[in-house]
Design an enzyme around this catalytic site. Structure first.
Site, PDB file in Angstrom:
ATOM      1  N   SER A 657      15.255 -22.989  44.184  1.00  0.00           N
ATOM      2  CA  SER A 657      16.176 -22.376  45.125  1.00  0.00           C
ATOM      3  C   SER A 657      17.057 -23.409  45.824  1.00  0.00           C
ATOM      4  O   SER A 657      17.961 -23.050  46.560  1.00  0.00           O
ATOM      5  CB  SER A 657      15.409 -21.548  46.165  1.00  0.00           C
ATOM      6  OG  SER A 657      14.747 -22.406  47.055  1.00  0.00           O
ATOM      7  N   LYS A 700      14.383 -18.036  55.355  1.00  0.00           N
ATOM      8  CA  LYS A 700      15.212 -19.243  55.281  1.00  0.00           C
ATOM      9  C   LYS A 700      16.348 -19.176  56.294  1.00  0.00           C
ATOM     10  O   LYS A 700      16.623 -20.138  57.030  1.00  0.00           O
ATOM     11  CB  LYS A 700      15.783 -19.393  53.870  1.00  0.00           C
ATOM     12  CG  LYS A 700      14.708 -19.849  52.871  1.00  0.00           C
ATOM     13  CD  LYS A 700      15.231 -19.826  51.458  1.00  0.00           C
ATOM     14  CE  LYS A 700      14.213 -20.431  50.494  1.00  0.00           C
ATOM     15  NZ  LYS A 700      14.571 -20.200  49.095  1.00  0.00           N
TER      16      LYS A 700
END
Lengths: 805, 280
Positions: A657, A700
């Site tokens: 990611s 996040k």
């Protein structure tokens, strides 16, 4: 150009109160407690319905998805409509006492037979001794004893008379008999004897010797006569006992006339009692033995009578429907049953009355529900269960016997036929492991009921969830929820699966939140649970797990962990990582840096070099080389050496990611262009430069938000996070993030290509090739290509110089 | 009623189970009558003489093995028996808190017992000796003692029952009063019921009961429950005894009931006391 910046409404999908057609769950009726598990329900229905061999069930799903309660509820409903199974009894095996027999009786008849047999034994205890005390019996017995006495006494008297006639007397010595020559009515004096002429002495000796022979013959006869007498007495006992026992057992035969097995058993009992008539007669005679003194007389006489008892292993007399057994502690012995022992004078003894049933016996004819993990954790329990299911018989044995570790003689109870449906409840990993490694498992557990952990967030399902909440608070005696509370729970259910279009079906966790919210409502004096109570419970839960997250944040704010949220820098970018600690996850920004120099076209993943990076991370980095080469160096060799690193990461990273962040940092380093530090980015990239979705997007974003918001001076209005467009549907962000976005203090951007990301970070157009195939001047891509071409040329020149020299 | 004059009790011991049982009964009786207890054991002179004969041997009763005999081993075997008998006597006496003496005699067993019995009021002995293989229930020595002794005799039979009552036969006989007196004394001491069996063969039961009552009324203590039953012969005696659950049967030694039936006394399953008025 596509609008990259997301609207605040994209960040969170609220549950509109007007979509809930109630003000409080009190208005909702009790509904089916099972929501969103149609697939599993169908499988369970099928699995329970089919009675063929091997169609046992495995209910698989995540914890908290209601597997246990749903399975138990459905199994109990089904069992209630089914037939009551038979009673199982263990009885004495008269031919092989260490192999007790099984008696299968219609439900309820087992207990009845056991009571009848206990009463029979009680009656025998008094009736048989009475019969053996009767005048008739005594007279006949004395007759036999008299005959024996006549026979033995007559023979001795004859021998005595014979001896006397020869002047010899039969004397009794302390240990036997001796013949003594007589003189004048007395035993001859030794001196007188010695004075006798030798011939006379010899004659006397010969007479004595002959008599001695007769005595020997007589003594040898005696045991035979005694045996004869004992046989006669035994036959007499049989006759007498038969007459009383026959009558008692006759009554039982009438009562159990239709049960062939019982009649056979009663025949054996009758024969055995008659054969052991002596045991009844001798019950009360004599002193109790040592054992008897220690245990009391009753116990001492018990072992013999025990053999006529009936050990009702399973008594289904009071049962309605088929049995459902949920075994919490599935040890081998709890499953298959056990043979108990009693200590008597230091020795362990047992008999068929000490056989105890296991869960397999108790659930026979019905259902057994087990937790797969607990079953597998008990030594040999799983293996034993599979063996019995395959054999369709339950064998009661100790672990020692099952593993052939014990060679002592013990009971081997007859096996009981097994007709059972087992439901294992466990997680998915175990199920797939068992499928892969145990062939028997596939044969014996043919039905998998797969519990889903999410369902679509559609009005139908939100309605059912609301009904579930109503039912739940009633069952648990909690406060009802108002519409706001329900809405908040629905939003939280979305957040649990990190998907604005889905709802979690892990009601166990939702239930915990409700219980906590109820507690908060109580403390706040609220009559119903409102959105505030629910949010409070969620926040409090979050806060309890927040120690590490807060430490990390603090370290970053104090400058121990270097992350910039302002300004710009070359080859330096904010990536976002997620930490999973138990059930709790949180996001945290991490600085990723890139350096480039001339080289042979390698992008070095430092994490990988030091074995702190996982394979997925390495894959992401390698893709970057492919992208660079394909995008910028189709004609020239890729003559750079780049290195990438997750700064201050010491625990290892995995996942791809960060590959989008790494690409932008690398390109910034290549072009020598500074990039914005007020943005963080997450997303993975493919070789074509497309941005692909990643997991944990909400955590996040919130991680970066927390860092920015807690900085001295707070949010600058320039800060934000760049995410893959495919992740927009997953956004269920915290209310404070949404509020900051609404105020324009924090921004979210969704991108589909690397170029979009480059533009956002550099503030310049990324640029695309024009008709000549070149990037327009001043664009980022042009700068990159120029740099790469220069590097390639320099490398070529250097190679020529080296070869020329 | 004057108490029975049993002051000395002699028990003939031969280390057999029956003689042990006779010892127990005699010791209990000595305790209740405050009498002296003496145990005797006779070393059989016939056996000693036999063992000194050359080529003398004995045959084991169960093994049928032949073993040579000699005076040393015979003496040792008999003395071992005597020792055992003495120890049993001492232990029993201690249990009953009695003084008991032990005499070891040697000679003809019957003669020695009869001789010793002349100095005693009651002689107790088991009905059979060590081994009885004849048809007689009563051993030859016991038969000789029963016929020859002048004192009262307690015969301990095998298979003694656990009854409670003291049962006495009362009839037309010389020793009837002594029998009743002894029975009353034992019943009083043991706190047992006294059952008087009226032997109505020669005299009417009513007259006998009157006589028995007047004898019992003469005693100061009336704490003994008394019951009367009528019998006529040995068979009715036997039936009554079984029905009543007797613990001890006292019969006048000269009763017509036991004439020629001594052997059958052993089938009564209770100790039998043949009572005789003491010589003094």
């Amino acid at each position: 150009m596509v609008q990259l910046k997301l609207e605040p409404s994209d960040l969170f999908t609220p549950c509109p109160l007007d979509s809930l057609a109630f003000t409080s769950t009190e208005e909702l009726p009790d509904a089916e407690a099972i929501v969103g598990q149609e697939r599993a329900l169908e499988a369970i229905g099928f699995g329970l319905g089919i009675r063929s061999q091997g169609f046992n069930l495995y209910a698989l799903g995540p914890p908290g998805s209601g597997r246990h309660s749903i399975v138990q509820q459905l199994v109990r409903e089904r069992a209630a409509t089914e037939a009551v199974p038979a009673d199982y009894c263990y009885i004495f095996n008269f031919t092989a006492p260490n192999k007790p027999d099984v008696l299968t009786l219609p439900a309820g008849r087992g207990g009845e037979l056991a009571r009848d047999m206990a009463q029979l034994v009680d009656e025998l205890r008094s009736v048989v001794p009475e019969a053996l005390e009767s005048d008739e019996y005594r007279a006949r017995r004395q007759e036999f004893e008299e005959i024996f006495r006549e026979k033995q006494g007559g023979a001795f008297e004859e021998l005595q008379a014979n001896a006397e006639a020869q002047d010899v007397r039969l004397l009794r010595t302390p240990a036997g008999f001796a013949f003594a020559p007589m003189q004048q009515g007395e035993v001859i004096d030794p001196e007188a004897y010695n004075r006798l002429p030798e011939a006379e002495q010899k004659a006397i000796e010969e007479r004595v010797e002959k008599l001695q022979e007769q005595l020997d013959a007589l003594i040898q006869q005696m045991p035979r006569w005694r045996r004869e007498m004992q046989q006669q007495i035994r036959a007499l006992n049989r006759d007498v006992v038969m007459s009383v026992v026959g009558q008692l057992i006759g009554e039982l035969r009438l009562k159990y006339g239709e049960l062939e097995e019982v009649l056979e058993y009663l025949d054996l009992v009758q024969t055995d009692i008659v054969d052991h008539a002596d045991e009844f007669g001798h019950q009360e005679e004599g002193m109790p033995m040592l054992a008897g003194m220690l245990m009391g007389e009753k116990e001492q006489s018990a072992p013999f009578m025990n053999r006529y008892q009936v050990n009702v292993l399973i008594d289904n007399g009071a049962r309605e429907g088929a049995p459902v057994v949920v075994l919490d502690n599935p040890t081998f012995q709890n499953l298959v049953g056990t043979v108990e022992h009693q200590v008597q004078l230091g020795a362990l003894i047992t008999d068929f009355t000490m056989i105890r049933p296991g869960a397999l016996h108790e659930a026979n004819g019905g259902y057994l529900i087990l937790d797969a993990r607990k079953l597998l954790m008990q030594p040999y329990a799983y293996e034993g269960l599979m063996r019995m299911l395959r054999a369709r018989e339950v064998t009661i044995e100790s672990l020692g016997q099952a593993l052939s570790l014990m060679s002592t003689v013990s009971l081997e109870p007859e096996r009981i036929p097994l007709d059972i449906k087992v439901v294992l409840v466990g997680d998915r990993t175990l199920y797939y492991l068992l499928c892969q490694y145990d062939e028997d498992f596939n044969d014996l557990f043919k039905v998998a009921a797969d519990f889903d952990d999410q369902m679509d967030r559609i009005p139908d399902n939100t309605g059912r969830l609301a009904s579930y909440l109503a039912t739940f608070v009633r069952r648990e005696n909690l406060r009802h929820l108002d519409a706001g509370g329900v809405g908040r729970v629905i939003e939280y259910a979305s957040r649990m699966v990190s998907d604005a279009e889905k709802l979690s079906t892990r009601f166990g966790r939702i239930a915990d939140i409700l219980r906590e919210a109820d507690h908060r409502a109580l403390e706040a004096g609220n009559g119903t649970i409102g959105a505030g109570d629910v949010q409070g419970a969620i926040d409090a839960r979050e806060q309890r797990h927040a120690r590490i997250r807060e430490r990390l944040l603090e370290s970053t704010l104090r400058g121990t962990l270097l992350v910039s949220t302002e300004g710009s820098a070359v080859g330096q970018i904010n990536g976002l990582s997620v930490m999973q600690l138990g059930e709790h996850a949180f996001g945290h920004p991490a600085r990723i840096t890139a350096r480039v120099r001339m080289g042979r076209g390698e992008v070095v993943d430092i994490e990988r070099e030091v074995e702190l990076g996982g394979p997925l991370h390495s894959k992401g980095v390698m893709i970057l080389s492919g992208y660079l080469g394909g995008r910028y160096c189709q004609e020239n060799p890729l003559s750079l050496q780049a290195s990438l690193v997750f700064e201050q990461s010491y625990g290892g990273v995995d996942g791809d990611s960060a590959s989008a962040a790494e690409l932008i940092a690398l390109l910034s380093a290549l072009a020598g262009l500074p990039i914005r530090q007020s943005l963080a980015i997450t997303g993975s990239i493919n070789q074509l430069g497309q941005i692909q979705p990643i997991g944990g997007v909400n955590e996040k974003i919130e991680g970066f938000f927390d860092l920015c918001a807690n900085h001295e001076g707070g949010l600058t209005g320039d800060q934000g996070v760049v995410i893959p467009r495919a992740n927009v549907k997953h956004l269920c962000l915290r209310q404070d993030v949404v509020a900051a976005a609404e105020r324009g203090e924090f921004h979210l951007y969704a991108i589909e290509t690397a170029d979009e990301g480059l533009s956002l970070f550099t503030g310049l157009d990324a640029g695309s090739r024009d008709d000549t195939g070149a990037y327009p001047a001043g664009t980022v891509n042009q700068m990159i290509e120029t740099r790469l071409t220069a590097m390639a040329e320099a490398a070529e020149k250097r190679a020529r110089e080296l070869s020329g020299r | 009623m004057k108490p029975s004059n049993v002051r000395r009790i002699l028990v003939a011991l031969d280390a057999s189970p029956h003689s042990d049982a006779a010892l127990q009964e005699a010791a209990a009786m000595a305790a209740s009558l405050h009498a002296e207890l003496t145990g005797i054991f006779v070393l059989d002179s016939e056996l000693l003489r036999l063992s000194a004969l050359p080529a003398a041997s004995e045959t084991g009763l169960t093994s049928a093995q032949h073993r040579p005999l000699n005076p040393e081993s015979m003496t040792r075997a008999l003395r071992l028996q005597a020792d055992r008998a003495r120890r049993t006597l001492e232990a029993t006496a201690r249990r009953h808190r009695l003084e008991a003496s032990f005499q070891l005699l040697q000679g003809n067993v019957l003669a020695e017992i009869l001789s010793a019995a002349r100095q005693t009021d009651l002689l107790a002995l088991g009905v059979v000796g060590q081994m009885n293989v004849t048809r007689h229930r009563m051993g030859s020595t016991v038969r000789g003692v029963a016929a020859g002794a002048g004192c009262s005799i307690l015969l301990q039979s095998p298979g003694t029952r656990e009854g409670h009552a003291i049962v006495a036969v009362f009839g037309e006989s010389e020793h009837a009063q002594q029998t009743l007196a002894l029975a009353w004394q034992l019943a009083s001491w043991r706190g047992a019921e006294l059952v008087v069996l009226l032997d109505a063969a020669q005299q009417k039961a009513d007259a006998l009961e009157t006589a028995a009552r007047s004898q019992l009324d003469a005693s100061e203590a009336r704490d003994v429950p008394v019951r009367f039953e009528t019998i006529g012969d040995f068979a009715t005696l036997k039936g009554a005894l079984r029905r009543l659950g007797g613990n001890l049967l006292l019969i006048p030694g000269d009763s017509h009931l036991i004439e020629g039936r001594q052997d059958e006394l052993c089938t009564l399953d209770v100790p039998v006391l043949l009572a005789r008025a003491a010589a003094d």
